[in-house]
Design a protein around this motif. Structure first.
Motif, short mmCIF file in Angstrom:
data_model
loop_
_atom_site.label_atom_id
_atom_site.label_comp_id
_atom_site.label_asym_id
_atom_site.label_seq_id
_atom_site.Cartn_x
_atom_site.Cartn_y
_atom_site.Cartn_z
N ARG A 447 26.05 -0.97 -10.07
CA ARG A 447 27.31 -1.12 -9.33
C ARG A 447 27.42 -0.04 -8.27
N ARG A 450 25.66 -0.91 -5.22
CA ARG A 450 26.34 -1.86 -4.35
C ARG A 450 27.65 -1.33 -3.83
N LYS A 452 30.26 -0.34 -5.77
CA LYS A 452 31.40 -0.80 -6.55
C LYS A 452 31.56 0.10 -7.76
N ASP A 462 35.97 -2.80 -8.88
CA ASP A 462 36.58 -2.52 -7.58
C ASP A 462 35.56 -1.86 -6.67
N SER A 463 35.82 -1.97 -5.44
CA SER A 463 34.91 -1.26 -4.51
C SER A 463 35.34 0.21 -4.43
N CYS A 464 34.35 1.04 -4.12
CA CYS A 464 34.61 2.48 -4.12
C CYS A 464 33.66 3.14 -3.12
N SER A 465 34.16 4.14 -2.46
CA SER A 465 33.27 4.81 -1.51
C SER A 465 32.77 6.09 -2.15
#
Lengths: 574, 198
Positions: A447, A450, A452, A462-465
């Motif tokens: 994840r 990608r 996430k 969830d997406s995360c930077s």
């Protein structure tokens, strides 16, 4: 095609055979007997248009002439004969006896008619005497059963009223004779359960319909069957116990001894149940162990059975297991078997540490895991060798408990297998844990790859930077884990398969135990020793029939099927 | 009084119905099926043994032949004792009840007795079997809870599959029938209606 004649016939009763009945073949016989013209004169009501039935006990078929004593059930138009009172008798005493029985059984027992068992043609005096009796004991309808000694021809007349009427008056009805075995009917307990305490004294036929009324009658007239022909009473009776009331000295002794023995056993079992139910055993480690050991389950099952019935039958008597030499042989065989298993496992691990099935493993991890498991096996073998002097004695004591049944012995075997293969279970747990950790790590880092993240609060992805250093380390770790995956996966696979094998063996043993538990041994035993306990309904057989004679039927108690297979012919009547 | 008629069942096999009247209040119907024929027995035995011999030539193990013999014997015994019905009898006793007896080829008999008080009605019921409609006789039992309800339907002569018979005309429930030719159900249900007043 005639009915094939069956085996042993009752005394004096023959098997059915086809008899031609005169008359045109297509004529429709009129089955409805014409009701007598004087309907208002009838003292007792009867079912509309029902044919008269007389239930006669088979034991009285060879009794001397006398009076028929029993009960008349008007709703079914049937007379249930319970006993025969022989000559000579005094009518007053007969009436007293009947009053006593009536009081004891809360049921209306009366004189129903006369029974005549004679040698040749009837003597005129006897005939008049019998008819005169009808005047003393008035009962409507009055039955006159007659049988010639040594022959199978019966005759039965039922007259509606007495008096100097001609014999061809329309007071005579057609009667159907049904023979029944009093002892079997009593023992089969096909009658409805005993009446509620708040019912009035008298006939309670409202709820008992049909044949249940007949069974009820026979069951409730125990008081009539108490006197046998050896008693010096004023009245001589003939019934199923007239040759002597059924009893046995062994049964009496057992009854005397049964009380204290049952009490003792009940105390013992309650102590054991109380001990096993105490709170100490419910604490977590112990309760976990109890639930895992199948011996405890089986022992608990056995305890329940014993508390219910004191004389549980053993499924099999493994008395041989308690002999010392067999135990010794078993104990001697156990250690080499454990050694052999451990050796095989070592070979397996050596194979895994090499290049198993041509796969190339990560050498370092391979060596680490392999050495770790090998050390484990080494510990295990030392343990077994340490225990070897005591194995025999332990097995002997464990074998004692096998006297509780084959199922207990099988459960013990299952537990021994579980204990012997404990190291396989441990390996499986280690392998599974490692694999699980690896998979979790891989999925989390995937994840991250990608961009996430798993949101724990919202239970979703969830997406995360990520920062650059996070990404870098994450990628490194991901790569490491991916390249170590085949090794761990292989170890996991191998140990899972081993564990599955052990579980399969244990599962088969449990299946066998369940099968033995569900064998209908109790029903089989009942079927052999006391078939009347499995009674489920009745069946009728038509006996030899001659024109002009009443129809005779034999009522037999049929036994239920013990196995629940789909025999469509057998079902319990309500 | 005895008379005998022959019919054919829904599969085309021959059946014989024998009616016997013991007394005005007692009737008996006996439905009999043709016996097991030597031809079918030989055919089955030969098939089983050919298969066993084929396996034997493959495996060279003589246990297969012994096993085939055992299988044939046990199978025949089981078939005769549990499956093959010789005749079914329906005995109707006025105001007592109805008794159905199935006799198997090995001599085993299984009996059911239904008291007259439990019988609600005797009807001819229709069923769809494959591509045709067959009629079969059945007894409706009373519901103990509801006085006019029906708790169970008991088909008669069920083990044959034979009570179903094809006929040309339609039929109405119960005792009033318009049948083209005297059929199985007519004979039985007419007698039942005379014998059992319900």
């Amino acid at each position: 095609m005639g009915l094939v004649s069956r085996g042993a016939a009752e005394a004096g009763l023959g098997a059915a055979s086809a008899v031609d009945r005169p008359g045109p073949p297509d004529a429709v016989p009129n089955p409805i007997p014409t009701p007598p013209a004087e309907g208002a004169d009838l003292g007792s009501s009867r079912g509309p248009g029902m044919v008269l039935k007389a239930f006669f006990p088979t034991c009285c078929a060879s009794a001397d002439s006398g009076l028929l004593v029993g009960r008349w059930v008007p709703e079914q138009s049937s007379a249930v004969v319970l006993a025969v009172v022989h000559f000579p008798f005094i009518p007053i005493q007969v009436k007293e006896l009947l009053a006593q029985v009536q009081q004891a059984s809360q049921m209306g027992v009366t004189v129903l008619g006369t029974w005549c068992h004679r040698r040749q043609e009837p003597e005129e005096s006897l005939g008049h005497f019998l008819e005169g009796l009808g005047a003393i004991f008035s009962h409507k309808p009055w039955f006159q059963l007659c049988r010639e000694r040594g022959s199978k021809s019966w005759s039965c007349k039922a007259t509606r009223w007495q008096g100097p009427a001609s014999p061809a008056a329309s007071g005579e009805d057609q009667v159907m004779l049904i023979f029944y075995d009093q002892r079997k009917v009593l023992l089969s307990q096909l009658h409805p359960p005993t009446a509620l305490p708040n019912c009035q004294a008298g006939d309670t036929t409202a709820s008992a319909g049909g044949l249940a009324a007949v069974f009820d009658t026979v069951a409730r007239s125990e008081a009539l069957f108490q006197s046998d022909r050896f008693d010096e009473g004023p009245v001589r009776l003939s019934h199923w116990q007239s040759e002597g009331v059924e009893a046995s000295i062994l049964v009496e002794l057992a009854k005397w001894a049964a009380g204290p023995v049952c009490l003792l056993l009940a105390c013992l079992l309650s102590l054991i149940s109380a001990a096993s139910a105490c709170r100490v055993f419910k604490l977590w480690p112990l309760s976990f162990i109890w639930s895992k050991l199948s011996t405890c389950e089986q022992l608990r099952h056995r305890l329940e059975q014993l508390t219910l019935i004191f004389s549980t039958r053993k499924a099999k008597n493994p008395a041989q297991l308690m002999r010392k030499d067999l135990i010794g042989q078993l104990a001697d065989a156990l250690i080499p078997v454990a050694d052999h298993v451990a050796e095989e496992l070592q070979h397996l691990l050596q194979w895994l540490m090499g290049a198993p099935a041509g796969l190339k493993m990560n050498r370092a991890l391979d060596q680490v895991l392999g050495r770790f498991f090998l050390y484990h096996i080494h510990l295990w073998i030392s343990y077994i060798h340490l225990m070897s002097p005591f194995i025999e004695r332990i097995l002997w004591h464990v074998g004692l408990s096998a006297c509780l049944g084959l199922t207990v012995a099988l459960s013990i075997l299952s537990d021994i297998i579980a204990l012997l293969t404990f190291h396989i279970y441990c390996f499986y747990v280690y392998g599974a844990r490692l694999y699980c950790l690896k998979i979790h790590g891989l999925s989390s880092l995937w994840r991250l790859f990608r961009g996430k993240k798993w949101n724990v609060l919202r239970q979703r992805v969830d997406s995360c930077s990520y920062d650059l250093d996070e990404l870098f380390i994450g990628t490194l770790l991901f790569t490491v884990l991916v390249f170590l995956l085949p090794t761990t996966a292989l170890y996991y696979l191998v140990f899972t398969l081993l564990r599955l094998l052990v579980v399969t063996v244990q599962g088969l043993i449990h299946l066998l135990v369940d099968l033995i538990n569900s064998l209908p041994l109790y029903s089989l035993g009942l079927r052999l020793c006391r078939p009347y306990r499995l009674a489920a309904g009745v069946k009728f057989r038509v006996l030899e029939h001659e024109t002009g004679r009443p129809l005779r039927l034999l009522m037999q108690v049929s036994i239920a099927c013990i196995l629940p297979c789909s025999l469509k012919g057998l079902r319990e009547p309500a | 009084m005895e008379d005998e008629q022959s019919f054919s069942d829904i599969c085309g096999g021959r059946l014989a119905l024998q009616r016997r009247c013991y007394s005005p209040s007692c009737l008996e119907f006996c439905l009999s099926c043709p016996r097991i024929t030597l031809r079918s027995l030989t055919a089955v035995t030969c098939t089983v043994w050919l298969v066993a011999y084929g396996l034997f030539t493959l495996c060279e193990n003589s246990m297969i032949l012994s096993a085939a013999i055992f299988i044939t014997l046990l199978g025949l015994l089981g078939y005769l004792h549990f499956v093959k019905i010789d005749h079914e009898t329906l005995l109707i006793i006025d105001s007592l009840g109805i008794q159905m007896t199935s006799s198997y080829a090995s001599g085993k008999e299984s009996t059911t007795f239904i008291e007259m008080g439990e019988v609600n009605d005797v009807v001819i019921n229709e069923a769809i079997y494959m591509q045709k409609v067959i009629y079969y006789l059945c007894i409706l039992l009373k519901d103990p809870v509801e006085p006019h309800g029906i708790s169970q339907v008991v088909p008669l002569f069920q083990d044959f599959g034979a009570s179903g018979f094809t006929r040309q005309q339609g039929t109405r429930r119960g005792r009033i029938l318009t049948v083209f030719h005297p059929g199985l159900a007519l004979a039985v249900s007419n007698s039942l209606s005379r014998c059992c007043r319900f």
